[in-house]
Design an enzyme around this catalytic site. Structure first.
Site, mmCIF file in Angstrom:
data_model
loop_
_atom_site.group_PDB
_atom_site.id
_atom_site.type_symbol
_atom_site.label_atom_id
_atom_site.label_comp_id
_atom_site.label_asym_id
_atom_site.label_seq_id
_atom_site.Cartn_x
_atom_site.Cartn_y
_atom_site.Cartn_z
ATOM 1 N N SER A 168 36.564 59.801 -27.451
ATOM 2 C CA SER A 168 37.503 59.594 -28.204
ATOM 3 C C SER A 168 36.857 59.092 -29.672
ATOM 4 C CB SER A 168 38.306 58.364 -28.065
ATOM 5 O OG SER A 168 39.386 58.209 -28.670
ATOM 6 N N ASP A 193 44.968 62.652 -30.453
ATOM 7 C CA ASP A 193 45.955 61.425 -30.157
ATOM 8 C C ASP A 193 46.651 60.928 -31.425
ATOM 9 O OD1 ASP A 193 47.128 59.102 -28.829
ATOM 10 O OD2 ASP A 193 45.275 58.179 -27.990
ATOM 11 N N ASN A 243 48.788 57.918 -31.275
ATOM 12 C CA ASN A 243 49.466 56.749 -31.116
ATOM 13 C C ASN A 243 50.441 56.453 -31.515
ATOM 14 O OD1 ASN A 243 45.787 55.961 -31.009
ATOM 15 N ND2 ASN A 243 47.299 55.345 -29.193
ATOM 16 N N ASP A 280 51.192 58.814 -23.443
ATOM 17 C CA ASP A 280 50.476 57.606 -23.265
ATOM 18 C C ASP A 280 51.057 56.399 -23.021
ATOM 19 O OD1 ASP A 280 48.588 55.369 -23.197
ATOM 20 O OD2 ASP A 280 47.284 56.078 -24.712
ATOM 21 N N GLU A 293 48.704 64.119 -27.888
ATOM 22 C CA GLU A 293 48.892 62.584 -27.081
ATOM 23 C C GLU A 293 49.974 61.850 -27.956
ATOM 24 O OE1 GLU A 293 45.283 60.838 -26.053
ATOM 25 O OE2 GLU A 293 46.261 58.914 -25.249
ATOM 26 N N GLY A 318 41.040 55.165 -21.723
ATOM 27 C CA GLY A 318 40.299 54.012 -22.247
ATOM 28 C C GLY A 318 40.798 53.187 -23.209
ATOM 29 N N LYS A 361 38.188 64.122 -28.405
ATOM 30 C CA LYS A 361 39.461 63.636 -28.701
ATOM 31 C C LYS A 361 39.507 63.065 -30.089
ATOM 32 C CE LYS A 361 42.549 59.808 -27.415
ATOM 33 N NZ LYS A 361 43.102 58.938 -26.297
ATOM 34 N N LEU A 362 40.359 63.642 -31.079
ATOM 35 C CA LEU A 362 40.227 63.124 -32.375
ATOM 36 C C LEU A 362 41.484 62.293 -32.443
ATOM 37 C CD1 LEU A 362 39.663 66.399 -34.432
ATOM 38 C CD2 LEU A 362 37.888 64.722 -33.386
ATOM 39 N N LYS A 363 41.465 61.136 -33.101
ATOM 40 C CA LYS A 363 42.576 60.304 -33.482
ATOM 41 C C LYS A 363 43.227 61.010 -34.754
ATOM 42 C CE LYS A 363 42.561 56.729 -30.608
ATOM 43 N NZ LYS A 363 43.803 56.599 -29.669
ATOM 44 N N LYS A 370 46.421 54.770 -17.662
ATOM 45 C CA LYS A 370 45.463 53.815 -17.677
ATOM 46 C C LYS A 370 46.336 52.555 -16.909
ATOM 47 C CE LYS A 370 45.146 54.518 -22.919
ATOM 48 N NZ LYS A 370 45.605 54.150 -24.148
#
Ligand code: NPQ
Ligand code: MG
Length: 376
Positions: free
Chosen positions: A137, A191, A193, A244, A219, A296, A163-165, A268
């Site tokens: 990530s 992702d 968030n 998530d 995500e 993670g 994976k890119l934030k 998770k």
């Protein structure tokens, strides 16, 4: 005949600096303040790592809150009870939420139970693989040049997917840059968030504009509670939506799948209250042919070992956010740091319990506080 009981529950806080800052849509982390739980039973000890962050910004849980929940409510209910991980969730069910805190206790108790029985956590959970493909990530970088360099380095390190934030204002352009750098064959995903607003048309458009880049998934674009926003987006995008933060237990998973909010699930153990609930979510997804992967939370080797045990189950079809110890830490809290091999795989520990040797001297050196659960 009565077996071993939970004799002692220790809470230990450690502070570890990250190798480099990790930026997400909800904040920048330069170090982790981590709660570790150690249980003792009949001369055997077990360890669990709490994945909560210092602030309640990923979810409502946070380290000090988890610490208090374990010490004041959860721990006292378990003290003196039989050492049985299967009994932890039912015993703690009267207390709402605090899933990360509950998961920490369950892991420590399962570790002790399995160390006593000489059985690995992977085997106990139903794992079928001795190594698993892993991913990495990538936090939000300062510049696009930094991003290109970082993804190139991770590709060279062997990671099977990157994976890119992302966040509003940092989405289509960085994804285009990373895709151009890596070419069409590297598995790329993003992702958010929960950072996107349903009522902002520009933000909705930016998400749709990610569709041409061949991403493996998007995500959690919207807030945890806004499951229907994901249903709506899923109908407008070709790229699979993965949840998530919204996935709290097997019931929320079943609901999300039946609504069509996602076609891939990030599992998770901490977020869902323990690895046994996580395994149940895995089973439910396998039944419905839904691919899952292991998330993670910038864990040390203790949490990482637990993640590998979970990720060894057969339904974990996609590489998890399970990276080498060196990606996060100068030194890990277990004696053997985790590494990624040239095929982008990581070995699943096969020793008793978590299958790692705790580096107690190093842990002592980074400990900021020690506390214990006392009987009520
Ligand atoms: C995710 N993890 O999938 C998380 C979020 C995350 C590896 O991207 C401190 C506490 C720092 C919790 C950083 C990854 C964190 C954190 C990231 C959770 O959404
Ligand atoms: Mg996530």
């Amino acid at each position: 005949m009565s077996g071993p009981t939970i004799e002692h529950i220790e809470l230990r806080r450690i502070s570890l600096p990250l190798v480099r800052p990790f930026q997400t849509s909800f904040g920048t982390w330069t170090e982790r303040d981590i709660l570790l739980v150690r249980v003792v039973s009949d001369g055997v000890e077990g360890w669990g790592e709490c994945v909560a962050g210092t602030t309640p910004t990923y979810s409502s849980e946070y380290t000090d809150g988890a610490h208090r929940a374990v010490r004041e409510f959860l721990g006292p209910l378990l003290l003196g009870r039989p050492l049985a991980a299967a009994a932890v969730a039912p015993t703690l069910a009267p207390f709402k939420g605090h899933r990360m805190a509950k998961a920490t206790l369950e892991t420590a108790i399962l570790d002790a139970e399995l160390r006593g029985a000489g059985r690995s956590m992977a085997a106990a959970l139903g794992g079928t693989r001795t190594s698993v493909p892993v991913g990495v990530s990538v936090g939000i970088p300062d510049t696009l040049d930094d991003l290109r360099r970082i993804v190139e380095d991770h590709r060279a390190e062997g990671y099977r997917r990157i994976k890119l934030k992302i966040k509003p204002g940092f989405d289509v352009t960085p994804v285009a840059a990373a895709r151009e750098q890596l070419g069409p064959d590297v598995t790329l995903q993003v992702d958010a968030n929960a950072a996107y607003r349903v009522d902002d048309p520009d933000q909705q458009q930016a998400l749709e504009d990610l569709d041409p880049f061949g991403l493996a998934l998007v995500e959690q674009p919207f807030p945890e509670e806004q499951v229907l926003a994901h249903v709506d987006l899923a109908a407008r995008m070709r790229t699979p939506i993965c949840l998530d933060e919204s996935i709290l237990d097997r019931a929320t998973t079943a609901d999300a799948l039946s609504l069509g909010a996602c076609s891939i699930v990030n599992i998770k153990a901490g977020r869902v209250g323990g690895c046994l609930e996580a395994a149940a979510i895995h089973d439910l997804c396998v039944e419905q042919d839904v691919p899952v992967w292991c998330g993670g939370m910038l864990e040390t080797g203790i949490g990482r070992a637990a993640n590998l045990a979970l990720a060894s189950l057969p339904g974990f079809k996609l590489p998890g956010d399970i990276s080498a110890s060196a990606r996060y830490w100068h030194r890990d809290v277990v004696t053997e740091p985790f590494t990624v091999d040239e095929h982008g795989r990581m070995a699943v520990p096969d020793g008793p319990g978590l299958g790692v040797d705790i580096d107690i001297d190093f842990i002592e050196s980074v400990t900021t506080a020690v506390d214990e659960v006392t009987p009520r």
